[in-house]
Design an enzyme around this catalytic site. Structure first.
Site, PDB file in Angstrom:
ATOM      1  N   LYS A 178       4.546  -9.161   3.505  1.00  0.00           N
ATOM      2  CA  LYS A 178       3.162  -8.680   3.516  1.00  0.00           C
ATOM      3  C   LYS A 178       2.346  -9.550   2.562  1.00  0.00           C
ATOM      4  O   LYS A 178       2.055  -9.168   1.429  1.00  0.00           O
ATOM      5  CB  LYS A 178       3.097  -7.210   3.126  1.00  0.00           C
ATOM      6  N   GLU A 237       3.594  -5.324  16.927  1.00  0.00           N
ATOM      7  CA  GLU A 237       3.295  -4.239  15.990  1.00  0.00           C
ATOM      8  C   GLU A 237       1.921  -3.659  16.309  1.00  0.00           C
ATOM      9  O   GLU A 237       1.276  -4.037  17.297  1.00  0.00           O
ATOM     10  CB  GLU A 237       3.317  -4.767  14.553  1.00  0.00           C
ATOM     11  N   THR A 254       0.860  -1.183   0.000  1.00  0.00           N
ATOM     12  CA  THR A 254       0.000   0.000   0.000  1.00  0.00           C
ATOM     13  C   THR A 254       0.895   1.232   0.000  1.00  0.00           C
ATOM     14  O   THR A 254       1.609   1.486   0.970  1.00  0.00           O
ATOM     15  CB  THR A 254      -0.928  -0.004   1.223  1.00  0.00           C
TER      16      THR A 254
END
Length: 283
Positions: free
Chosen positions: A149, A180, A32
Site C-alpha cells: 500500500k 479488486e 488505514t
C-alpha cells in the site's frame, strides 16, 4: 541551498513539508486502521503489510517501532480527539531529502497520522447489498509494487471519478482481469467455493482478506486465489467487497445485472459481525 515554500494568500512561507519525499514522489506507505474502544482492529495484518512495503521500498522499519507508534497514537491522539473509536491513518515516508529521485544520504522517515471519526454507512449496504460497476479505468501494472500500500494512489483517484452513483467499483488490470475494488478487496463465491483475485501485477493485498483466510479453521471457509474475468462475475457467482474499514458489503447488481447473495459470503459477514463488530444482515 534548496528550499521549499508554501504559497497561500499571495504570500510564500518556508516549509520543510515541501521537501518530504512522500509529497514530492509518493515515496512511502500508509495504512488505514479501524480503532474501536481503543483497540486497533486487524493491527497485526496492517503491520505485516507495512513491514513488507518498507522492505520493498528499502525503508528501514522495525516491528517494535511500529507497535510503539500505534500505542502512542492510541494513548495521545484518541483522547485529544475526544473518542475511543476512530479511523487512524498512518503515513510513513522515506523522509525529508533534497532533489533527485534517490537520496544521497540515509534519511529519517517521516510519520504523518490522521485521525477521523468512524464512518457510518447505510444499513442496507450490509443487508440488501450494493449496486456496483466495472470501472473503465484500469490499474497500472507493476509486479514489484503489487500487493503493498504505497502512497501513489493516482489510479484510485481517477477510478473514483467513475463512482458518483456507486459506493464501490470493480477494478481491472491492464490485461482486463478482475483485481479488486477501488478501496477494497473482492471475494467471489462460485459453485460453493470462495475465491479472491490473484494480485501479481497490480492491486493491494487486503488485510481483511488476509484475516479471513487465517480464520479458515474457525469459519470452515477457505479462500483461494484465482484468475477472475469480468464475465465470470455474472455467471451465477456471488460477490462481496471487503476491507478493514467497512467490513463486508455483498453485491446485488453489476452494471444492472442482478447478483445473488452467496451462502458462504453471508457466513463470512456473520463472522465479521460476531468477531469484530462490523454491521451485518442480522444487525
Amino acid at each position: 541551498m534548496t528550499q521549499a515554500f508554501f504559497y497561500r494568500d499571495d504570500c510564500f512561507e518556508a516549509t520543510a513539508l515541501g521537501m518530504d519525499r512522500g509529497l514530492m514522489y509518493g515515496d512511502g506507505l500508509f495504512e488505514t486502521i479501524r480503532v474501536v474502544d481503543h483497540m486497533a482492529i486487524l493491527w497485526p495484518f496492517h503491520r505485516q503489510r507495512m513491514l513488507l512495503g518498507a522492505q520493498r521500498l528499502f525503508i528501514s522499519l522495525e516491528a517494535d517501532w511500529l507497535d510503539a507508534l500505534l500505542n502512542n497514537c492510541l494513548a495521545q491522539l484518541l483522547p485529544s480527539n475526544g473518542a475511543a473509536s476512530a479511523i487512524v491513518k498512518i503515513m510513513l515516508t522515506r523522509g525529508i531529502g533534497g532533489r533527485g529521485y534517490w537520496p544521497s544520504e540515509i534519511l529519517t522517515p517521516s510519520v504523518i497520522v490522521v485521525v477521523s471519526p468512524l464512518p457510518v454507512y447505510p444499513q442496507h449496504y450490509y443487508q440488501a447489498g450494493i449496486d456496483t460497476t466495472i470501472c473503465q479505468y484500469r490499474l497500472s501494472s507493476n509486479a514489484y509494487l503489487a500487493g503493498i500500500k504505497h502512497l501513489n494512489r493516482l489510479d484510485q483517484v481517477l477510478i473514483s471519478r467513475e463512482l458518483d452513483r456507486f459506493p464501490e467499483g470493480i477494478v481491472l488490470n491492464q490485461s482486463g482481469m478482475v483485481i479488486e475494488g477501488s478501496r477494497s478487496s473482492l471475494l467471489i463465491e462460485c459453485e460453493g467455493d470462495v475465491f479472491t483475485p490473484k494480485i501479481s501485477d497490480a492491486g493491494v493485498n487486503g488485510v481483511m482478506t488476509a484475516f479471513l483466510r487465517e480464520s479458515q479453521p474457525v469459519t470452515g471457509i477457505s479462500i483461494n486465489e484465482a484468475d477472475i474475468t469480468p464475465d465470470a462475475l455474472k455467471s451465477n457467482c456471488a460477490l462481496a467487497f471487503v476491507n478493514s474499514v467497512f467490513g463486508l458489503w455483498p453485491v446485488k447488481s453489476i452494471d444492472g445485472h442482478p447478483v445473488e447473495h452467496g451462502t458462504k459470503l453471508g457466513e463470512l459477514q456473520h463472522y465479521l459481525h460476531e468477531r469484530l463488530g462490523f454491521p451485518g444482515r442480522i444487525a
